[in-house]
Design a protein around this motif. Structure first.
Motif, PDB file in Angstrom:
ATOM      1  N   CYS A  39      -3.714  -0.960   6.863  1.00  0.00           N
ATOM      2  CA  CYS A  39      -3.575  -0.072   5.301  1.00  0.00           C
ATOM      3  C   CYS A  39      -4.343   0.837   5.231  1.00  0.00           C
ATOM      4  CB  CYS A  39      -5.022  -0.725   4.945  1.00  0.00           C
ATOM      5  SG  CYS A  39      -4.488  -2.329   3.720  1.00  0.00           S
ATOM      6  N   GLY A  92      -5.575  -3.617  -1.143  1.00  0.00           N
ATOM      7  CA  GLY A  92      -6.384  -3.995   0.480  1.00  0.00           C
ATOM      8  C   GLY A  92      -6.890  -4.606   0.459  1.00  0.00           C
ATOM      9  N   VAL A 149       0.722  -0.819   0.076  1.00  0.00           N
ATOM     10  CA  VAL A 149       0.111   0.379   0.065  1.00  0.00           C
ATOM     11  C   VAL A 149       1.104   1.772  -0.191  1.00  0.00           C
ATOM     12  CG1 VAL A 149      -1.576   1.477   1.510  1.00  0.00           C
ATOM     13  CG2 VAL A 149      -1.518  -0.737   1.198  1.00  0.00           C
ATOM     14  N   SER A 189      -3.024   0.393  -4.528  1.00  0.00           N
ATOM     15  CA  SER A 189      -2.763   0.473  -3.183  1.00  0.00           C
ATOM     16  C   SER A 189      -4.829  -0.053  -2.162  1.00  0.00           C
ATOM     17  CB  SER A 189      -2.894   1.456  -1.951  1.00  0.00           C
ATOM     18  OG  SER A 189      -1.689   2.198  -2.678  1.00  0.00           O
TER      19      SER A 189
END
Length: 485
Positions: A416, A354, A338, A350
């Motif tokens: 994240c 995630g 990420v 990203s």
């Protein structure tokens, strides 16, 4: 059933399963068309390959730590339930001391991963040097204070007359090794930011092997070593810190690596990197304060139930680390992906990684659920032969198993958000769920509703799914993709 019909159904399942699996893990599903930038998103096979290449060392590392925690508890358990409770009582005070460094590590990973994505090696190494200097000074101060105030701190944590002496001795010995432990954690956090998750695995492997060997030698006094009991377990842990730190230090000494610790360059703070580090780290530190307050109160509620209940709780907390290993290992790997893709101006990647990590973690977590439910009694027996602990622990494991899917998913989503720099939001969710909801609901179920330890764990269950709802919603909205570090 006729063979032709059976074969027809088997064929339909065989054809449908790959399509279902592809859709479940396909990055194209996770990112809306309007949010895609740059190159096309990878297919499921490529994305899973990229994720597992970084994730497997982190998952193995977390699983290894969980196993060592189990081994520690089993070895200490030979000394009796009071010894298990004494070690367990030190957990929250110890993590209060480590809270600052854990929050700084979030900042280190976030900033270094961004600089890696920007291919700015000089700034990444400057961040590492500044972090190590700050951590050395802070850990010396905090560990010294904790050493001298160990007994009143553990009394406040709920230590009973039969546990306070062992708990104090164990805690003070751990504080002696805090500086090396925090420096090792910082170097590992930086290496994780550049995608080198294998280094963290190696340092923890070495530290934990040393820990287990000296646990055996010092707890029971084997092969001529002194019988130190609980204090022997603490000495073994500190020796593990020494081994892990030396390996971590050696990883940043070669000049050809992306991260190189130079003693000739300046260690003084610079505005850009220190500002980014502290912006992320300060919010993460506030989150850690909220978390530790909640954990501390929750542990104190359980400690007030007595030594048997707290020993059972400590055993179950050691077991839940197995499921946490899946979520935390996947979350650490996702942090690198990420952060680096945000540094490359690819927020769509990203987002994809995630969601993909959450789906993979959830799938693996279902295996843990089945394992816990099927073998719940047998999981308690190695720790204690007391029938009361076995019966109570078996009931707690059912709640634990139902909690696993929520735990794994929320750990990945929250990590994240942290590495993206959205640490203020995560801190607020921790305040709501850990500081207030978990202790209050745990107390409510435990005391007024007379459910005891089972009730406390029901509060734990409610906390995990509340955080999942809040953090998953925030991640899906995507505001974190526009935060600059």
């Amino acid at each position: 059933m006729p063979p032709a019909l059976r074969n027809s159904r088997r064929c339909i399942v065989t054809q449908a399963l790959p399509k279902i699996m592809d859709r479940f893990f396909n990055p194209q599903v996770f990112v809306k068309e309007k949010d895609r930038v740059g190159q096309p998103l990878p297919d499921a096979k490529e994305a899973l390959g990229n994720l597992f290449r970084i994730a497997w060392p982190s998952m193995c590392e977390s699983f290894l730590i969980a196993l060592v925690s189990l081994a520690d508890t089993i070895m200490v358990g030979v000394e009796g339930s009071a010894a298990i409770a004494a070690v367990g009582l030190t957990n929250q005070p110890r993590f209060i001391v480590l809270a600052l460094f854990m929050s700084l590590n979030v900042g280190i990973t976030a900033v270094v991963s961004r600089r890696r994505g920007e291919n700015d090696r000089e700034s990444a190494n400057r961040t590492l040097r500044q972090s190590l200097l700050l951590i050395t000074l802070a850990s010396l101060l905090l560990s010294t204070l904790a050493f001298f105030f160990a007994r009143p701190l553990l009394n406040f944590a709920g230590a009973q007359p039969d546990t306070i002496d062992d708990a104090t001795g164990y805690f003070q010995i751990l504080m002696v090794g805090t500086v090396l432990n925090t420096l090792m954690m910082a170097i590992n956090a930086a290496q994780r930011g550049v995608g080198n998750t294998k280094l963290s695995f190696r340092t923890n492997l070495a530290a934990n092997l040393v820990n287990i060997v000296f646990n055996y030698l010092l707890i029971g006094g084997n092969f001529g070593f002194p019988h130190m009991g609980v204090r022997g377990a603490a000495v073994a842990t500190v020796l593990g810190y020494v081994a892990g730190f030396l390996i971590a230090l050696c990883s940043v000494l070669p000049k050809d690596g992306f991260l190189h610790l130079s003693f000739r360059e300046t260690w003084l703070p610079d505005k850009r990197n220190m500002s980014s580090l502290l912006n992320v780290g300060a919010s993460a530190a506030v989150e850690q304060v909220f978390m530790r307050i909640g954990f501390f109160i929750f542990a104190k509620i359980i400690a007030d139930l007595g030594t048997t209940a707290f020993a059972t709780h400590q055993i179950c907390m050691s077991l839940i680390n197995i499921s946490f290993a899946v979520g935390d290992g996947m979350a650490q790997a996702t942090s690198s992906l990420v952060g680096q893709n945000l540094g490359r101006d690819r927020p769509d990647l990203s987002t994809a990684y995630g969601h993909l990590a959450q789906r993979v973690g959830l799938s693996l977590g279902m295996l843990v659920v089945a394992f816990f439910i099927l073998f719940r009694r047998y999981l308690i027996m190695p720790f204690s032969s007391e029938p009361e602990i076995i019966a109570l622990g078996s009931n707690i494991i059912i709640i634990m198993a139902l909690m696993v899917p929520g735990q794994i998913s929320q750990v990945i989503f929250s990590n994240c958000l942290r590495v993206a720099g959205d640490t203020v939001y995560v801190a607020v969710t921790s305040l709501i769920s850990i500081t207030f909801l978990r202790p209050f609901s745990g107390w409510l179920f435990c005391t007024p509703l007379h459910l005891g330890l089972v009730g406390a764990w029901m509060g734990f269950f409610l906390d995990q799914y509340t955080r999942l709802l809040l953090n998953a919603t925030r991640f899906k909205k995507g505001k974190w993709r526009h935060i600059k570090l």
